[in-house]
Design an enzyme around this catalytic site. Structure first.
Site, mmCIF file in Angstrom:
data_model
loop_
_atom_site.group_PDB
_atom_site.id
_atom_site.type_symbol
_atom_site.label_atom_id
_atom_site.label_comp_id
_atom_site.label_asym_id
_atom_site.label_seq_id
_atom_site.Cartn_x
_atom_site.Cartn_y
_atom_site.Cartn_z
ATOM 1 N N ASP A 144 0.754 -1.255 0.000
ATOM 2 C CA ASP A 144 0.000 0.000 0.000
ATOM 3 C C ASP A 144 0.787 1.310 0.000
ATOM 4 O O ASP A 144 1.998 1.334 0.042
ATOM 5 C CB ASP A 144 -0.997 -0.023 1.152
ATOM 6 N N LYS A 438 -18.949 -6.758 -2.914
ATOM 7 C CA LYS A 438 -18.735 -8.202 -3.009
ATOM 8 C C LYS A 438 -19.294 -8.919 -1.777
ATOM 9 O O LYS A 438 -19.876 -9.996 -1.877
ATOM 10 C CB LYS A 438 -17.241 -8.485 -3.159
ATOM 11 N N GLU A 439 -19.106 -8.291 -0.604
ATOM 12 C CA GLU A 439 -19.593 -8.910 0.632
ATOM 13 C C GLU A 439 -21.128 -9.006 0.601
ATOM 14 O O GLU A 439 -21.711 -10.012 1.015
ATOM 15 C CB GLU A 439 -19.145 -8.084 1.845
ATOM 16 N N ASP A 555 9.923 -19.820 -34.571
ATOM 17 C CA ASP A 555 8.525 -19.524 -34.262
ATOM 18 C C ASP A 555 8.278 -18.019 -34.493
ATOM 19 O O ASP A 555 9.237 -17.239 -34.552
ATOM 20 C CB ASP A 555 8.287 -19.899 -32.790
ATOM 21 N N TYR A 556 7.009 -17.637 -34.594
ATOM 22 C CA TYR A 556 6.761 -16.207 -34.820
ATOM 23 C C TYR A 556 6.297 -15.485 -33.542
ATOM 24 O O TYR A 556 7.083 -14.797 -32.894
ATOM 25 C CB TYR A 556 5.740 -16.004 -35.956
HETATM 26 O O1 LIG Z 1 3.252 -20.478 -33.210
HETATM 27 P P1 LIG Z 1 3.219 -19.006 -33.034
HETATM 28 O O2 LIG Z 1 3.768 -18.226 -34.183
HETATM 29 O O3 LIG Z 1 3.816 -18.589 -31.713
HETATM 30 O O4 LIG Z 1 1.676 -18.628 -32.998
HETATM 31 C C1 LIG Z 1 0.916 -19.062 -31.921
HETATM 32 C C2 LIG Z 1 -0.416 -18.357 -31.896
HETATM 33 O O5 LIG Z 1 -0.150 -16.970 -32.115
HETATM 34 C C3 LIG Z 1 -1.270 -16.109 -32.080
HETATM 35 O O6 LIG Z 1 -1.719 -16.019 -30.750
HETATM 36 C C4 LIG Z 1 -0.738 -15.609 -29.824
HETATM 37 O O7 LIG Z 1 -0.237 -14.329 -30.186
HETATM 38 C C5 LIG Z 1 -1.210 -13.251 -30.144
HETATM 39 C C6 LIG Z 1 -0.525 -11.991 -30.602
HETATM 40 O O8 LIG Z 1 0.570 -11.690 -29.816
HETATM 41 C C7 LIG Z 1 -1.768 -13.129 -28.731
HETATM 42 O O9 LIG Z 1 -2.762 -12.122 -28.696
HETATM 43 C C8 LIG Z 1 -2.376 -14.456 -28.318
HETATM 44 O O10 LIG Z 1 -2.798 -14.377 -26.965
HETATM 45 C C9 LIG Z 1 -1.322 -15.556 -28.446
HETATM 46 O O11 LIG Z 1 -1.872 -16.820 -28.121
HETATM 47 C C10 LIG Z 1 -2.341 -16.571 -33.029
HETATM 48 O O12 LIG Z 1 -3.510 -15.817 -32.864
HETATM 49 C C11 LIG Z 1 -2.652 -18.048 -32.891
HETATM 50 O O13 LIG Z 1 -3.455 -18.428 -33.979
HETATM 51 C C12 LIG Z 1 -1.357 -18.842 -32.973
HETATM 52 O O14 LIG Z 1 -1.631 -20.221 -32.771
#
Ligand SMILES: O=P(O)(O)OC[C@H]1O[C@H](O[C@H]2O[C@H](CO)[C@@H](O)[C@H](O)[C@H]2O)[C@H](O)[C@@H](O)[C@@H]1O
Length: 821
Positions: A144, A438-439, A555-556
């Site tokens: 706090d 809430k209470e 990976d993306y």
């Molecule tokens: O395999 P990736 O390239 O890591 O993709 C996995 C999923 O990525 C996306 O969702 C994720 O990224 C979003 C954007 O940052 C985020 O909002 C979400 O919470 C993540 O789960 C995408 O929408 C999925 O389809 C992919 O499977």
């Protein structure tokens, strides 16, 4: 499990003297004591440090030692503060400066240098008591606005300590906060923590906005993590506090609470015996007669200026047709609670809807507080006057509109009042959370009972089935109150069941453990390194330089680009596209983007780049090494997606309907339910339910469930990123291989990589990968260095600073995204 040291202004126990001169402790019932108390009691090594509430001057040193001993038995360590310290630190800076400022009452805030100095001095006194107690591996949780300088003081002494800080009141807008002459010092003080918690995402956003404004030199990433110059990271997040739901539900059934309810029912003419009290009592009979003959009879009771038509309506309505109702509210007498506005709204309702005269009674429990402070004295006088005016104006011989109680009541009678209330009127002008709302609902578990709730408190984010009002808008509160009184029991129950379901899940205990879990996660060793360790980085670059054929499996989302709230906002930046082009266009490099994204999105975002694409976790691919087609290929043997999606999509849609801000993403061969933007605990509750519902159907359809970053996804059984990259990993074509990923689906890649390959996990969590980096920035910087390596001799080297700049731009874009959520 590390030991927890809790530090708060006040201890959770109050001292009571026994007749024999010894001391005993009584558990307090405040929100903090209720929320963290059970954790403290059940973890026998935890400690709690705080002000004892005792004036040390009234006790001898020997007595103080006995008091310390009494506290020690409950693992509490009391701090004794002198009158002067209390005046400056507590009454002064905490309650006369920070309290009004944080509640948007700047005009009440007093800025006094001597209070600030005393605040700093007392924070230091707390630090001096806490520091000798800290052992390696301890977690320290500071509570706090009273102790905002303490995290930094502790950090300076213990650079590796795991420190959390939670604010139980609102955090104001940057404009208000920066009016505080010591705002920078306060921010720096709090930033000593590893985790900074607020009740709502709005308060976290305000805190971040203040950081941007007042300490712009500090790098904040888009997940709200601040990189501090001393190397520790401070994460900022929202943790809405809950109540001990079962305690309130149980107490509502206690004999005292039940007796209170019966008493109130009787006084208000609600018990069966008195249901039509107004028509059987003396004035009720007279009123009935008056209704039939002469409405002016009422003017004996009412002011002359009330029109006759109104009086006639009042008289007519009191003829037993309407059942009587009770409104309740329970507050500290504080200017943030909106008591005058609320009383005005109640008065206006009696004016506008005179049918309620004689039929609705308002139980207003307003416990005086901070009585020495002038603004609180003024408020008390104002509330007294308003109650007097309304009672004077509307009372009948056997009916008083407002029962005004200005005592402090314990939990049982309070629950009695809650249970008696057909409507709870909870309309603070500003409040961090507001537990009263809430209470009240917990005391109405499974019953009707309607909540009129201010949208200026944290609870309004969660209790969306209440009648939400702007507490400053007297007409709006008046109308909401009237509607709440008119609601049918079924409708009221229907709304309550939804809200109660959330409150049962999001309890005080749950709040405590989720904050501590996050704190442990963000302060885990290794999380302070942003980039790959230099020796690993150099080893990778060396092997890359000496290699003939190189394979990168990347990976993306979460790896090349940070995770963001909306999937469509994770579009690659120009700099990232340039990087992929630079690395991927080298004939000796095969760069495969391996993603769970739909193949249409992969096409849109990367279709024109010299990289191979694996989409939908391996269900689709395009442009892979050795392929002579440029078309998208669907993996063989997958089940017909139209057939199974007809079954899965509605199940997921159900979850999307139930959880606000969650949604379903459909791909060609996958369906995903996303909940990143939803309230964590509500979503988690639904997630478990969804998994249960899905488990019953997926097997028969040849499908499986995947859990990824804030997403539950259903895909065909055979698909995985690991399966998709296997042919390349096993081809023997490469003398450099590297796989990078951030979540569980990427673990399937790490699992099939050969020992000599490089595997890099991005972010925290269990992994099979050999190396770890903190975030996508580290990945792009590494790729940029590798790209520069292959480009040696090329005309256009990729400079790593390119990405730093680019990420800054993206950071800003996402900060905006969070702000205007
Ligand atoms: O395999 P990736 O390239 O890591 O993709 C996995 C999923 O990525 C996306 O969702 C994720 O990224 C979003 C954007 O940052 C985020 O909002 C979400 O919470 C993540 O789960 C995408 O929408 C999925 O389809 C992919 O499977």
């Amino acid at each position: 499990m590390s030991r927890l040291i809790i530090v708060s202004n006040r201890l959770p126990m109050s001292l009571q003297a026994r007749d024999d001169g010894s001391y005993t402790l009584r558990q307090n019932v405040g929100g903090l004591a209720t929320a963290i108390g059970p954790y403290h009691r059940s973890h026998k090594d935890s400690l709690w440090i705080g002000w004892s509430g005792i004036d040390p001057q009234k006790y001898s040193e020997k007595e103080l030692d006995r008091i310390r001993q009494a506290y020690r038995e409950s693992r509490c360590i009391p701090i004794f503060l002198s009158k002067e310290e209390l005046n400056g630190y507590y009454a002064g800076f905490s309650n006369n400066t920070l309290w009004p400022l944080f509640h948007d009452f700047s005009h009440e805030a007093v800025f006094r240098q001597e209070d600030w100095e005393m605040y700093r001095k007392v924070n230091m006194r707390f630090a001096q008591v806490v520091e000798p107690l800290i052992r390696k591996g301890d977690t320290i949780w500071v509570q706090d606005y009273h102790l905002m300088l303490l995290p930094k003081m502790l950090r300076e002494r213990y650079p590796d300590a795991s420190i959390g800080w939670f604010l139980h009141v609102p955090f104001p807008s940057a404009e208000i906060f920066r009016s505080l002459p010591w705002s920078r010092e306060i921010l720096e003080g709090v930033l000593g923590a590893n985790l900074i918690g607020f009740h709502t995402v709005d308060f976290s956003a305000s805190f971040l906005a203040s950081l941007h404004r007042l300490l712009p030199e500090l790098p904040v990433n888009r997940d709200g993590v601040v990189e501090m110059p001393d190397g520790h990271r401070a994460a900022i997040d929202a943790f809405p506090i809950g109540i001990d739901y079962n305690l309130y539900r149980r107490t509502a059934h206690s004999s005292l609470a039940r007796a209170m309810r019966r008493g109130i029912d009787e006084v208000c003419g609600k018990s069966p015996r008195h249901r039509y009290r107004t028509s059987v009592t003396a004035e009720g009979v007279a009123a009935n007669e008056a209704a039939a003959s002469d409405a002016n009879w009422w003017s004996h009771y009412m002011k002359e200026d009330i029109p006759e038509s109104t009086l006639a309506k009042q008289a007519a309505s009191s003829v037993g047709s309407r059942s009587n109702k009770v409104i309740v509210s329970v507050d500290r007498l504080d200017y943030t609670k909106g008591l005058p506005e609320r009383l005005q709204a109640f008065g206006r309702m009696l004016d506008k809807y005179p049918e309620w005269v004689g039929h609705v009674t308002y139980y207003l429990l307003a416990t005086p507080s901070r009585e020495v402070v002038e603004s609180y004295q003024r408020l008390k006088a104002q509330v007294d006057q308003l109650v007097g005016e309304i009672n004077g104006r509307y009372s009948l011989l056997a009916w008083t509109p407002i029962h005004y109680i200005t005592r402090s009541l314990s939990i049982k009678p309070v629950c009695g009042i809650y249970t008696a209330g057909d409507v709870a009127l909870v309309t603070p002008l500003r409040d961090g959370m507001n537990l009263v709302a809430k209470e009240y609902l917990a005391c109405h578990d499974g019953r009707d009972g309607t909540l009129v709730l201010s949208d200026m408190c944290g609870a309004a984010d969660e209790l969306t089935d209440a009648f939400i009002v702007n507490p400053y808008d007297i007409d709006m509160v008046c109308e909401a109150l009237h509607n709440a009184l008119e609601i049918t029991p079924d409708e009221s129950k229907r709304r309550n069941i939804r809200m109660q379901a959330r409150l049962k899940v999001r309890t005080a205990a749950n709040w405590c453990t989720s904050f501590l879990d996050s704190l442990r996660q963000v302060s885990a060793p290794g999380m302070t390194d942003r980039r790959l360790r230099m020796d690993h980085h150099n080893a990778i670059v060396r092997q890359w330089d000496g290699a003939h054929r190189r394979l990168i499996l990347c990976d993306y989302d979460g790896t090349l680009t940070p995770l963001v709230r909306r999937p469509e906002r994770a579009k690659p930046t120009q700099a990232l596209r340039r990087l992929l082009t630079q690395v991927g266009s080298n004939p000796d490099v095969d760069f495969l983007l391996v993603s769970g994204r739909s193949h249409q999105i992969m096409q849109d975002w990367f279709g024109d780049l010299p990289v191979g694409l694996i989409a939908e976790h391996g269900a689709w691919n395009r442009n892979l090494p050795g392929s002579d087609s440029n078309e998208w290929q669907r993996a063989k043997g997958l089940p017909d997606s139209d057939t199974w999606q007809k079954v899965i999509q509605p199940i997921m849609d159900e979850s999307a309907t139930r959880v606000p801000n969650s949604f379903v993403e459909s791909k060609s061969d996958a369906v995903a339910w996303h909940y990143r933007m939803s309230d964590a605990q509500v979503a988690d509750h639904e997630r478990q339910d969804l998994l249960r519902r899905l488990r019953g159907v997926v097997v028969g359809l040849g499908l499986m469930i995947m859990e990824n970053s804030k997403v539950v996804e259903v895909t065909p059984v055979a698909t995985s990123k690991g399966q998709a990259i296997l042919p390349f990993v096993n081809s023997g074509d490469y003398d450099f291989m590297m796989a990078l990923g951030d979540d569980d689906t990427d673990e399937t890649m790490f699992a099939v990589m050969p020992d000599k390959g490089w595997t890099i996990k991005v972010g925290p969590g269990q992994t099979k990968a050999r190396l770890r980096v903190n975030d996508p920035t580290a990945v792009t910087l590494l790729l940029a260095d590798l790209g520069a390596g292959v480009a040696r001799g090329s005309n256009e080297p990729v400079a790593s600073h390119d990405f730093r700049d680019d990420h800054t731009v993206v950071d800003e874009a996402h900060a905006q995204l969070t702000d205007d959520k």
